[in-house]
Design a protein around this motif. Structure first.
Motif, PDB file in Angstrom:
ATOM      1  N   ARG A 198       0.835  -1.207   0.000  1.00  0.00           N
ATOM      2  CA  ARG A 198       0.000   0.000   0.000  1.00  0.00           C
ATOM      3  C   ARG A 198       0.870   1.258   0.000  1.00  0.00           C
ATOM      4  O   ARG A 198       0.490   2.292  -0.544  1.00  0.00           O
ATOM      5  CB  ARG A 198      -0.950   0.015   1.200  1.00  0.00           C
ATOM      6  CG  ARG A 198      -0.214   0.232   2.503  1.00  0.00           C
ATOM      7  CD  ARG A 198      -1.027  -0.049   3.743  1.00  0.00           C
ATOM      8  NE  ARG A 198      -2.283   0.651   3.861  1.00  0.00           N
ATOM      9  CZ  ARG A 198      -2.700   1.282   4.948  1.00  0.00           C
ATOM     10  NH1 ARG A 198      -1.907   1.375   6.008  1.00  0.00           N
ATOM     11  NH2 ARG A 198      -3.878   1.821   5.000  1.00  0.00           N
ATOM     12  N   TYR A 200       3.760   1.439  -1.526  1.00  0.00           N
ATOM     13  CA  TYR A 200       4.240   1.587  -2.905  1.00  0.00           C
ATOM     14  C   TYR A 200       3.205   2.383  -3.707  1.00  0.00           C
ATOM     15  O   TYR A 200       3.536   3.309  -4.432  1.00  0.00           O
ATOM     16  CB  TYR A 200       4.476   0.200  -3.512  1.00  0.00           C
ATOM     17  CG  TYR A 200       4.746   0.221  -4.987  1.00  0.00           C
ATOM     18  CD1 TYR A 200       5.860   0.892  -5.494  1.00  0.00           C
ATOM     19  CD2 TYR A 200       3.879  -0.417  -5.878  1.00  0.00           C
ATOM     20  CE1 TYR A 200       6.105   0.922  -6.857  1.00  0.00           C
ATOM     21  CE2 TYR A 200       4.118  -0.395  -7.235  1.00  0.00           C
ATOM     22  CZ  TYR A 200       5.231   0.284  -7.729  1.00  0.00           C
ATOM     23  OH  TYR A 200       5.455   0.329  -9.080  1.00  0.00           O
ATOM     24  N   VAL A 201       1.920   2.052  -3.503  1.00  0.00           N
ATOM     25  CA  VAL A 201       0.856   2.725  -4.247  1.00  0.00           C
ATOM     26  C   VAL A 201       0.736   4.187  -3.829  1.00  0.00           C
ATOM     27  O   VAL A 201       0.833   5.099  -4.642  1.00  0.00           O
ATOM     28  CB  VAL A 201      -0.501   2.014  -4.039  1.00  0.00           C
ATOM     29  CG1 VAL A 201      -1.629   2.773  -4.723  1.00  0.00           C
ATOM     30  CG2 VAL A 201      -0.429   0.583  -4.540  1.00  0.00           C
ATOM     31  N   GLN A 202       0.550   4.415  -2.511  1.00  0.00           N
ATOM     32  CA  GLN A 202       0.189   5.772  -2.098  1.00  0.00           C
ATOM     33  C   GLN A 202       1.393   6.687  -1.880  1.00  0.00           C
ATOM     34  O   GLN A 202       1.206   7.891  -1.707  1.00  0.00           O
ATOM     35  CB  GLN A 202      -0.728   5.742  -0.881  1.00  0.00           C
ATOM     36  CG  GLN A 202      -0.143   5.033   0.318  1.00  0.00           C
ATOM     37  CD  GLN A 202      -1.154   4.844   1.433  1.00  0.00           C
ATOM     38  OE1 GLN A 202      -2.299   5.252   1.311  1.00  0.00           O
ATOM     39  NE2 GLN A 202      -0.737   4.223   2.518  1.00  0.00           N
ATOM     40  N   ASP A 206       1.539   7.193  -6.677  1.00  0.00           N
ATOM     41  CA  ASP A 206       0.721   8.411  -6.668  1.00  0.00           C
ATOM     42  C   ASP A 206       1.514   9.638  -7.118  1.00  0.00           C
ATOM     43  O   ASP A 206       0.952  10.592  -7.638  1.00  0.00           O
ATOM     44  CB  ASP A 206       0.198   8.679  -5.245  1.00  0.00           C
ATOM     45  CG  ASP A 206      -1.103   7.944  -4.971  1.00  0.00           C
ATOM     46  OD1 ASP A 206      -1.551   7.184  -5.850  1.00  0.00           O
ATOM     47  OD2 ASP A 206      -1.672   8.134  -3.874  1.00  0.00           O
TER      48      ASP A 206
ATOM     49  N   ILE B  10      -5.505  -0.173  -1.079  1.00  0.00           N
ATOM     50  CA  ILE B  10      -4.702   0.415   0.001  1.00  0.00           C
ATOM     51  C   ILE B  10      -5.547   0.638   1.254  1.00  0.00           C
ATOM     52  O   ILE B  10      -5.163   1.383   2.150  1.00  0.00           O
ATOM     53  CB  ILE B  10      -4.043   1.740  -0.443  1.00  0.00           C
ATOM     54  CG1 ILE B  10      -5.102   2.757  -0.880  1.00  0.00           C
ATOM     55  CG2 ILE B  10      -3.040   1.485  -1.545  1.00  0.00           C
ATOM     56  CD1 ILE B  10      -4.549   4.161  -1.052  1.00  0.00           C
ATOM     57  N   LYS B  77      -7.633  13.424  -4.324  1.00  0.00           N
ATOM     58  CA  LYS B  77      -6.229  13.302  -4.720  1.00  0.00           C
ATOM     59  C   LYS B  77      -5.747  14.446  -5.631  1.00  0.00           C
ATOM     60  O   LYS B  77      -4.643  14.959  -5.416  1.00  0.00           O
ATOM     61  CB  LYS B  77      -6.041  11.939  -5.405  1.00  0.00           C
ATOM     62  CG  LYS B  77      -4.605  11.493  -5.519  1.00  0.00           C
ATOM     63  CD  LYS B  77      -4.562  10.080  -6.083  1.00  0.00           C
ATOM     64  CE  LYS B  77      -3.419   9.946  -7.074  1.00  0.00           C
ATOM     65  NZ  LYS B  77      -3.483   8.692  -7.815  1.00  0.00           N
TER      66      LYS B  77
END
Lengths: 425, 124
Positions: A198, A200-202, A206, B10, B77
């Motif tokens: 998670r 890595y993603v956020q 991102d 996430i 975002k």
């Protein structure tokens, strides 16, 4: 704060493990519970982990690190846990004596009935991963940079390369981006991510921060300040593959290359360590190889989630409280046998009163001075004569014995110490 | 047009890899999620991606020069940079209590910015 000489449970470190241990020790009946913390406030590293993601398991909430810490700090204060801040523990003995030094209290010497080691872990540094190259300013561990950026208000650089895809590294990549820096690259020597997906993603995806697996830093360039690093691809044995080098201009290199449990104090206390985890060997009560010394959290092994650290701390605190209470009971049951008039010493040194319920106890000693005439050998409690016997003479060369029997139990039960003396007739 | 792509959820630290089939904004199929929150995540992520944002604001007279803050709910975002610029303008005075609103209704999104911890006044 007036320090006591003796505490039921002393906890070394006030991160999530230490706070949980303190709270749990109180809840399981320990009266005097003390946390010793080297920083000026409670909370540990959580205070610099300002990102969210804490407490999902325990609170079913998504909290930032400082909030997670504060909940436990507030609870500990409510339970009247004592805190000794700005204090560095220097030594711990296997007998659970603690020596520390602090600006306010000076040299501190405390006896603990039980100890919980909760010192956490520290980051691997450049020297520990042996990065070649010059030694300019601008090479820091990710956690150091995190403290500067999040707590102290300094930016350590403008253009970053991060070595290691651990959670702190990825979280710092995002944080530095938030504060206007450019993160050029995250390099990871393993063929997989070492932190949580998670993150890595956020943190990386991102913000379009490139991650390169199976890459490392071959060399650091720059004299006064980092000017660039040379990245290189590695094979399965971590050997650089010639021809894959790339110079990446940057002014700062952050290292997120693993954490090591911090166990200097554990070693001094004689606690057995596991070579693989780097932390103490513990049983399911989180007791170490030294009785009465417990350990919880990242000092034992490095966790991925703080919630599990809290859980370990709660368990260790409970075990420590139980040990301390047993110790208290033992202290009440065991009374010292003291040498009175003309007595050099008494063996045994202590008496377990309960033994007297069922069997006799022989007290043996030597006198200091010869007395060549009849004397009484007397055993006194604080107020009463418990027993006495007559000897025709006493001489230092000849051991004297006097026996306590179950007949004496009732009197002895009320005593807090017994004194053996020679009384001339 | 129907497309299938991999997305990483996430919502929790497990970070399930989801195989998502969607038609622009409409989710047609989600596979690989460990719990039902996976599908919710995908739907939000396609229509209105949001993130929890944590940063700092300046604080005067506190034990530290910075106060950590966070969004009371996930924030849109695309507007995160704008939000950060807004936070840089803020300076508040110690003492501060955890959960105190540092900025209400940030950028008109209906989301508050909250203090992540107490910040006592510096003494001595």
């Amino acid at each position: 704060m007036a320090l006591k000489d003796k505490y039921d449970v002393v906890i070394i470190g006030s991160g999530p493990g230490g706070l949980a241990a303190a709270i749990s020790a109180k809840k399981y009946g320990a009266e005097d519970v003390l946390i010793i913390e080297r920083d000026v406030e409670l909370g540990g590293i959580l205070l610099q982990c300002i990102h969210n993601g804490f407490g999902v398991e325990i609170f079913k909430e998504d909290l930032p690190g400082p909030s997670y810490a504060q909940r436990f700090i507030n609870e500990a204060m409510l339970l009247k846990v004592e805190a000794l801040l700005d204090t560095m523990v220097l030594d711990i003995t296997p007998q659970r004596r603690i020596f520390a030094s602090s600006k306010i209290n000076g040299f501190v010497d405390i006896q603990a009935r039980a100890i919980v080691l909760a010192m956490g872990c520290r980051e691997r540094t450049r020297a520990q991963v042996r990065l070649p190259g010059t030694r300019p300013a601008g090479v820091y561990t990710a956690g150091t940079a995190q403290r500067w950026v999040n707590v102290e208000g300094y930016m350590p650089g403008k253009r970053f390369v991060i070595l290691g895809s651990g959670d702190i590294g990825m979280i710092m990549a995002r944080r530095l981006t938030f504060e206007g820096a450019k993160v050029e690259r995250v390099l990871e020597v393993m063929p997989y991510l070492t932190g949580l997906t998670r993150n890595y993603v956020q943190c990386l995806l991102d913000y379009d921060i490139p991650l390169q697996l199976q890459h490392t830093v071959k060399r650091i360039l720059g004299h006064q300040r980092v000017e660039a690093i040379e990245a290189v691809r590695v094979n399965e044995k971590w050997e650089p593959i010639p021809g894959t080098e790339e110079i990446i201009p940057c002014d700062t290199l952050l290292l997120s290359v693993g954490l090591i449990p911090e166990n200097e104090l554990s070693k001094k206390a004689g606690v057995q360590l596991d070579a693989l985890t780097g932390g103490p060997v513990v049983d399911n009560n989180f007791e170490t190889s030294v009785p009465g010394i417990f350990a919880a959290g990242n000092v034992v092994h490095v966790y991925d989630l703080v919630d599990w650290v809290t859980e370990a701390g709660l368990a260790a605190g409970k075990s420590a409280a139980r040990f301390a209470l047993a110790e208290r009971r033992r202290e009440i049951r065991h009374i010292p046998l003291l040498a009175g008039h003309n007595v050099r010493y008494v063996v045994p040194h202590e008496l377990d009163k309960q033994t007297l319920m069922e069997e006799e106890v022989r007290l043996q000693f030597r006198v200091k001075q010869p007395v060549e005439e009849p004397v009484w050998v007397e055993v006194h409690s604080e107020n009463n004569l418990i027993t006495r016997k007559s000897e025709r003479y006493v001489r230092p060369g000849e051991m004297v014995t006097i026996v306590l029997t179950p007949r004496h139990y009732e009197e002895v039960e009320r005593a807090t110490s017994l004194t053996v003396s020679i009384v001339e007739r | 047009m129907e497309t299938t792509e991999k997305m990483i959820c996430i919502t929790c630290p497990k970070g399930c890899t989801l195989e998502v089939t969607h038609d622009g904004q409409t989710v047609l199929k989600v596979e690989g999620s460990g719990c039902k929150r996976g599908k919710d995540y995908v739907e939000r992520e396609l229509k209105d991606p949001r993130r929890m944002v944590a940063s700092t604001v300046r604080v005067r007279g506190g034990t530290h020069p910075l106060l950590p803050v966070y969004t009371s709910a996930p924030f849109p975002k695309p507007r995160i940079q704008e939000l950060l610029a807004e936070l840089r303008k803020i300076e508040i005075k110690a003492p501060v209590k955890m959960g105190e609103v540092v900025l209400a209704d940030a950028l008109g999104e209906g989301i508050d910015i909250l203090a992540s911890r107490d910040m006592p006044r510096m003494t001595g």
